[in-house]
Design a protein around this motif. Structure first.
Motif, mmCIF file in Angstrom:
data_model
loop_
_atom_site.group_PDB
_atom_site.id
_atom_site.type_symbol
_atom_site.label_atom_id
_atom_site.label_comp_id
_atom_site.label_asym_id
_atom_site.label_seq_id
_atom_site.Cartn_x
_atom_site.Cartn_y
_atom_site.Cartn_z
ATOM 1 N N GLU A 15 105.909 -42.185 22.476
ATOM 2 C CA GLU A 15 105.103 -41.176 23.159
ATOM 3 C C GLU A 15 105.067 -39.892 22.338
ATOM 4 O O GLU A 15 105.958 -39.626 21.543
ATOM 5 C CB GLU A 15 105.696 -40.833 24.532
ATOM 6 N N ILE A 16 104.025 -39.133 22.583
ATOM 7 C CA ILE A 16 103.925 -37.793 22.024
ATOM 8 C C ILE A 16 103.780 -36.854 23.205
ATOM 9 O O ILE A 16 102.918 -37.050 24.065
ATOM 10 C CB ILE A 16 102.724 -37.651 21.066
ATOM 11 N N ILE A 17 104.657 -35.864 23.269
ATOM 12 C CA ILE A 17 104.609 -34.865 24.327
ATOM 13 C C ILE A 17 104.025 -33.588 23.716
ATOM 14 O O ILE A 17 104.694 -32.907 22.954
ATOM 15 C CB ILE A 17 106.015 -34.569 24.912
ATOM 16 N N MET A 18 102.778 -33.299 24.029
ATOM 17 C CA MET A 18 102.110 -32.118 23.479
ATOM 18 C C MET A 18 102.245 -30.958 24.461
ATOM 19 O O MET A 18 101.970 -31.115 25.640
ATOM 20 C CB MET A 18 100.632 -32.400 23.215
ATOM 21 N N SER A 19 102.642 -29.787 23.913
ATOM 22 C CA SER A 19 102.778 -28.614 24.771
ATOM 23 C C SER A 19 102.114 -27.372 24.179
ATOM 24 O O SER A 19 102.175 -26.311 24.771
ATOM 25 C CB SER A 19 104.256 -28.336 25.048
ATOM 26 N N ASP A 20 101.457 -27.504 23.018
ATOM 27 C CA ASP A 20 100.763 -26.377 22.407
ATOM 28 C C ASP A 20 99.566 -25.996 23.281
ATOM 29 O O ASP A 20 98.655 -26.804 23.500
ATOM 30 C CB ASP A 20 100.296 -26.747 20.995
ATOM 31 N N SER A 21 99.571 -24.767 23.784
ATOM 32 C CA SER A 21 98.534 -24.350 24.735
ATOM 33 C C SER A 21 97.137 -24.391 24.131
ATOM 34 O O SER A 21 96.175 -24.743 24.811
ATOM 35 C CB SER A 21 98.841 -22.960 25.291
ATOM 36 N N GLY A 22 97.008 -24.062 22.838
ATOM 37 C CA GLY A 22 95.708 -24.097 22.184
ATOM 38 C C GLY A 22 95.152 -25.511 22.087
ATOM 39 O O GLY A 22 93.970 -25.749 22.367
ATOM 40 N N GLU A 23 96.008 -26.448 21.704
ATOM 41 C CA GLU A 23 95.582 -27.845 21.601
ATOM 42 C C GLU A 23 95.254 -28.418 22.985
ATOM 43 O O GLU A 23 94.262 -29.134 23.147
ATOM 44 C CB GLU A 23 96.661 -28.691 20.922
ATOM 45 N N LEU A 24 96.084 -28.079 23.983
ATOM 46 C CA LEU A 24 95.815 -28.569 25.341
ATOM 47 C C LEU A 24 94.509 -27.998 25.886
ATOM 48 O O LEU A 24 93.733 -28.712 26.530
ATOM 49 C CB LEU A 24 96.984 -28.220 26.267
ATOM 50 N N HIS A 25 94.263 -26.726 25.626
ATOM 51 C CA HIS A 25 93.014 -26.093 26.066
ATOM 52 C C HIS A 25 91.819 -26.815 25.443
ATOM 53 O O HIS A 25 90.850 -27.150 26.131
ATOM 54 C CB HIS A 25 93.002 -24.608 25.685
ATOM 55 N N HIS A 26 91.895 -27.066 24.135
ATOM 56 C CA HIS A 26 90.795 -27.742 23.453
ATOM 57 C C HIS A 26 90.610 -29.167 23.975
ATOM 58 O O HIS A 26 89.487 -29.622 24.203
ATOM 59 C CB HIS A 26 91.053 -27.751 21.946
ATOM 60 N N LEU A 63 101.084 -38.598 25.617
ATOM 61 C CA LEU A 63 100.176 -39.546 24.988
ATOM 62 C C LEU A 63 100.953 -40.780 24.563
ATOM 63 O O LEU A 63 102.038 -40.672 23.979
ATOM 64 C CB LEU A 63 99.514 -38.912 23.759
ATOM 65 N N GLU A 64 100.416 -41.927 24.867
ATOM 66 C CA GLU A 64 101.041 -43.187 24.487
ATOM 67 C C GLU A 64 100.554 -43.558 23.089
ATOM 68 O O GLU A 64 99.348 -43.602 22.830
ATOM 69 C CB GLU A 64 100.635 -44.277 25.484
ATOM 70 N N ILE A 65 101.495 -43.836 22.190
ATOM 71 C CA ILE A 65 101.142 -44.206 20.822
ATOM 72 C C ILE A 65 100.712 -45.671 20.801
ATOM 73 O O ILE A 65 101.477 -46.562 21.166
ATOM 74 C CB ILE A 65 102.311 -43.974 19.844
ATOM 75 N N ILE A 66 99.476 -45.900 20.363
ATOM 76 C CA ILE A 66 98.940 -47.255 20.241
ATOM 77 C C ILE A 66 99.238 -47.812 18.856
ATOM 78 O O ILE A 66 99.620 -48.961 18.689
ATOM 79 C CB ILE A 66 97.416 -47.261 20.495
ATOM 80 N N GLU A 67 99.035 -46.959 17.834
ATOM 81 C CA GLU A 67 99.276 -47.365 16.449
ATOM 82 C C GLU A 67 99.721 -46.144 15.660
ATOM 83 O O GLU A 67 99.222 -45.044 15.868
ATOM 84 C CB GLU A 67 97.987 -47.928 15.843
ATOM 85 N N ARG A 68 100.651 -46.338 14.758
ATOM 86 C CA ARG A 68 101.104 -45.230 13.902
ATOM 87 C C ARG A 68 100.970 -45.615 12.436
ATOM 88 O O ARG A 68 101.281 -46.723 12.050
ATOM 89 C CB ARG A 68 102.514 -44.779 14.267
#
Length: 179
Positions: A15-26, A63-68
């Motif tokens: 998983e990816i845990i995103m918390s950057d407010s700018g990225e989340l806003h976009h 976010l669930e990682i499907i492929e890396r």
């Protein structure tokens, strides 16, 4: 597929845990993505992750990682370092953006006798240039953020021997050749 950037510490197992407010806003306000939508995440250190948004709240998204896909810096055969004099703000942003898109490994900003930046402002200006680089990485899909550093011309000349090929462009010479 839309691209976003996360820090390497945001990757937790599958998983990816995103918390950057700018990225989340976009992601959620501008693009109006929802759970189940697929995105590409770059970590700026060679990692490219194809993910599906699994859940979100006000301050973070999972976010669930499907492929890396992981690219090691050592596997890249050509490494580009560019040293240039510090330019006026808009021109410097443009140079950083284009060098990031070219996958430049290292950008050296040189202090010259005509440099108009105060030493006390250098770190703050470099941080702003890193944000420009961050946005260019996201837009271009390059895998690595360049290292941006500042040094004097004599300091730069001391490290020239570390490179396989070093070129010094002289605009007066270029102008003569062009005529």
């Amino acid at each position: 597929m839309h691209r976003f950037i996360c820090g390497p510490t945001d990757i937790k197992g599958n998983e990816i845990i995103m918390s950057d407010s700018g990225e989340l806003h976009h992601m959620f306000r501008v693009l109006r993505l929802t759970s189940g939508d697929e995105v590409t995440i770059l970590d700026g250190e060679g990692g490219k992750y194809f993910c599906k948004i699994s859940k979100r709240d006000e301050n973070q998204a999972t976010l669930e990682i499907i492929e890396r896909l992981i690219t090691n810096k050592e596997d890249i055969k050509t490494k580009l370092t560019v040293a240039c004099a510090w330019l006026a703000k808009d021109k410097m942003n443009f140079v950083i953006e284009k060098l990031t898109e070219l996958s430049t490994e290292r950008i050296i900003l040189i202090e010259t006798e005509r440099t108009e930046i105060k030493p006390a402002d250098v770190q703050q200006r470099i941080e702003k240039l890193r944000m420009t680089s961050f946005q260019a990485l996201k837009q271009s899909g390059a895998l690595f953020l360049p290292v941006i550093e500042y040094m004097t011309f004599p300091e730069m000349l001391e490290i020239v021997g570390d490179f396989d090929l070093a070129l010094l462009l002289d605009l007066q010479f270029v102008q003569l050749v062009a005529e």
